[in-house]
Design a protein around this motif. Sequence first.
Motif, PDB file in Angstrom:
ATOM      1  N   PRO A  28      11.327  10.143 -23.910  1.00 17.31           N
ATOM      2  CA  PRO A  28      10.021  10.504 -24.481  1.00 17.31           C
ATOM      3  C   PRO A  28       9.853   9.960 -25.899  1.00 17.31           C
ATOM      4  O   PRO A  28      10.836   9.624 -26.577  1.00 17.31           O
ATOM      5  N   ALA A  29       8.618   9.899 -26.351  1.00 15.98           N
ATOM      6  CA  ALA A  29       8.323   9.365 -27.685  1.00 15.98           C
ATOM      7  C   ALA A  29       8.972  10.187 -28.791  1.00 15.98           C
ATOM      8  O   ALA A  29       9.277   9.664 -29.869  1.00 15.98           O
ATOM      9  N   ALA A  30       9.199  11.483 -28.537  1.00 15.61           N
ATOM     10  CA  ALA A  30       9.791  12.346 -29.558  1.00 15.61           C
ATOM     11  C   ALA A  30      11.320  12.346 -29.532  1.00 15.61           C
ATOM     12  O   ALA A  30      11.951  13.055 -30.317  1.00 15.61           O
ATOM     13  N   THR A  35      15.144  11.371 -30.235  1.00 14.27           N
ATOM     14  CA  THR A  35      15.829  10.842 -31.420  1.00 14.27           C
ATOM     15  C   THR A  35      17.282  10.554 -31.086  1.00 14.27           C
ATOM     16  O   THR A  35      17.849  11.121 -30.144  1.00 14.27           O
ATOM     17  N   THR A  57       5.574  14.718 -23.025  1.00 15.22           N
ATOM     18  CA  THR A  57       4.178  15.100 -23.229  1.00 15.22           C
ATOM     19  C   THR A  57       3.302  14.431 -22.176  1.00 15.22           C
ATOM     20  O   THR A  57       3.750  13.516 -21.455  1.00 15.22           O
ATOM     21  N   GLU A  81       1.027  12.445 -22.863  1.00 18.18           N
ATOM     22  CA  GLU A  81       0.914  11.049 -23.328  1.00 18.18           C
ATOM     23  C   GLU A  81       2.102  10.235 -22.829  1.00 18.18           C
ATOM     24  O   GLU A  81       1.941   9.069 -22.423  1.00 18.18           O
ATOM     25  N   ASP A  82       3.301  10.813 -22.856  1.00 22.61           N
ATOM     26  CA  ASP A  82       4.474  10.123 -22.316  1.00 22.61           C
ATOM     27  C   ASP A  82       4.282   9.808 -20.843  1.00 22.61           C
ATOM     28  O   ASP A  82       4.605   8.700 -20.376  1.00 22.61           O
ATOM     29  N   ASN A 121       1.807   6.976 -20.334  1.00 19.88           N
ATOM     30  CA  ASN A 121       2.257   5.681 -20.851  1.00 19.88           C
ATOM     31  C   ASN A 121       3.377   5.052 -20.031  1.00 19.88           C
ATOM     32  O   ASN A 121       3.768   3.911 -20.293  1.00 19.88           O
ATOM     33  N   TYR A 122       3.908   5.771 -19.029  1.00 18.07           N
ATOM     34  CA  TYR A 122       5.035   5.216 -18.277  1.00 18.07           C
ATOM     35  C   TYR A 122       4.615   3.979 -17.489  1.00 18.07           C
ATOM     36  O   TYR A 122       3.546   3.943 -16.881  1.00 18.07           O
ATOM     37  N   GLU A 139      16.710   6.159 -27.936  1.00 19.30           N
ATOM     38  CA  GLU A 139      15.561   5.686 -28.710  1.00 19.30           C
ATOM     39  C   GLU A 139      14.297   5.997 -27.925  1.00 19.30           C
ATOM     40  O   GLU A 139      14.308   5.971 -26.686  1.00 19.30           O
ATOM     41  N   PRO A 140      13.197   6.293 -28.591  1.00 21.03           N
ATOM     42  CA  PRO A 140      11.936   6.561 -27.888  1.00 21.03           C
ATOM     43  C   PRO A 140      11.531   5.386 -27.001  1.00 21.03           C
ATOM     44  O   PRO A 140      11.595   4.226 -27.418  1.00 21.03           O
ATOM     45  N   GLY A 141      11.148   5.679 -25.753  1.00 20.85           N
ATOM     46  CA  GLY A 141      10.698   4.647 -24.832  1.00 20.85           C
ATOM     47  C   GLY A 141      11.797   3.825 -24.194  1.00 20.85           C
ATOM     48  O   GLY A 141      11.519   2.945 -23.379  1.00 20.85           O
TER      49      GLY A 141
END
Length: 579
Positions: free
Chosen positions: A116-118, A120, A261, A263-264, A267-268, A453-455
Amino acid sequence: MRTLISFSWQPLALALAGVAAVPAHAQEAAIYSGMDRTHPVWAENGMVSAQERVAAEIGRDILEQGGNAVDAGVAVAFALAVTLPRAGNLGGGGFMLVHDAETGETHAFDYREMAPAAATRDMFLDAEGNADSDVSRFSGAASGVPGTVAGMKLVLDEYGSMEWADVIAPAIRLAEEGITVTPDLADSLESLKDRLTRYPSAAAIFYKEDGALYRPGDTLVQADLAETLKKIAEQGPEGFYSGEVAQAIADSVTAAGGFITVEDMANYQAVQREPIRGDYRGYEIVSMPPPSSGGIHLIQILNALEAYPIGALGANSAETIHLMAEAMKLAYADRSEYLGDTDFVDVPMETLTSKDYAEDMRDKISATYAASAEQIGPADLTPYESNETTHFSIIDKDGNAVSNTYTINFSYGSGLVADGTGVLMNNEMDDFSAKPGVPNAYGLIGGDANAVEPGKRPLSSMTPTIVNKDGEVWLVTGSPGGARIITTVLQVIMNMIDHGMNVAEASAAPRIHHQWLPDELRIEDGISIDTQRALQAKGHTVSLQEVMGSTQSVMRDPESSFLLGASDPRRAGAATVGY
């Protein structure tokens, strides 16, 4: 009407394929069980080999109705989400190879989950900086954005011939009307009850209202999953990646401590990649590129072993096993350093799969003694899965082929079902390196190349593979097995090419595995005690452990053009079926 090859043809068909003839009643049993240890199932037109019988038969029916291998593959993938919930999925991801017989080209499709974008880099470290495996495996944070639905649509659009809704229809029927609980499914639900009752959404589906277990012969209805499948059939991937389903997935994962989310989800994207290719004794090996490590290391090991007279040394002899283990160690050491998602890191694919690099590997291999893990490290190069994964292989009447491996990582993933969807969520985030040098659930060491890492897509061992001979498909194979997937596929290929085994013999033969760390040579029962002693004399730490892998394989005999297939006897419920 469904037909199999007439049994009066059987001796001729098997003789043409180089397989000893067996009595008709024995061959009939093999066709319907898919579990005969030495004689392949055979057919004239199309064949499907999968871990679960009902899903395999759905694929076979699609072929018989005029669908091609991709149509059948997509139907099998959706059906397995219903019939094999511990590994078949909508909430996970994987890899598919598609061979187009008309052009002679093979294409690789990557629908691996994404962070996910969040997400870390240190998301799975506790306050003391130590990797917290409970968070990376069983919380909402364990789930990456699922890719299976997008992957199936991409493949069907590119190479299928049937309508999207039509290939999903059998899975909808199974989920809505219910499936008959098999002994295998009942056993898995019983053994993993603690995991699946951790989340009420999963417990409500996989156990009865009073918490009682489903027993063999019971009917398991998955009404929420049926509704999700209907949305996907009617709306396409948008029915999964947006709207009610996407919102439910995001809400459930977030409530369980995760980060996906809406949005995640929106966006896939699944992507098409260039396959990894190699040559082994005149056979072309085609397999998956990163973020799968499988194709690179399969070809890397084969390249290293090609210079040795493996066939003359004998199947599972001490000399053969020793050479295989030494090559495996070197490949897995390289995996720990250089492999990751090529959208984020440079992976030295050409170097690792080159014949020149294989010569360098052989310089490090002694025929007489085993190198210790401390003596082996990743090569100095320029920059550069789960036991409950599942695989299916398909060849159709025109020679098109599908090799697909997909997963939710652990059996039943994280155990979390997104409320109201029936979708089991993956725990693939554990396949990232939570902390460089710290092993994941399969004992695999990772480094910066596979950091979160995000994505990013986590590194995988999944190894769907197609082997070609003289420009035509010869073998389609693959397996679950976590870290042992690569070596399982390796041994099926070597058993057939080097040792002349038929596809069933190659699938049933005892297996070995070495992954550098831990520094042990894992073997299955069936390796002789004399061989074990000879390996120990060479310095190997031999460890007899549970069986490895569950290969599903189909081959086309080049002389007769008959299809021969076999399901691995190591796991119950698998089937190879044809027409």
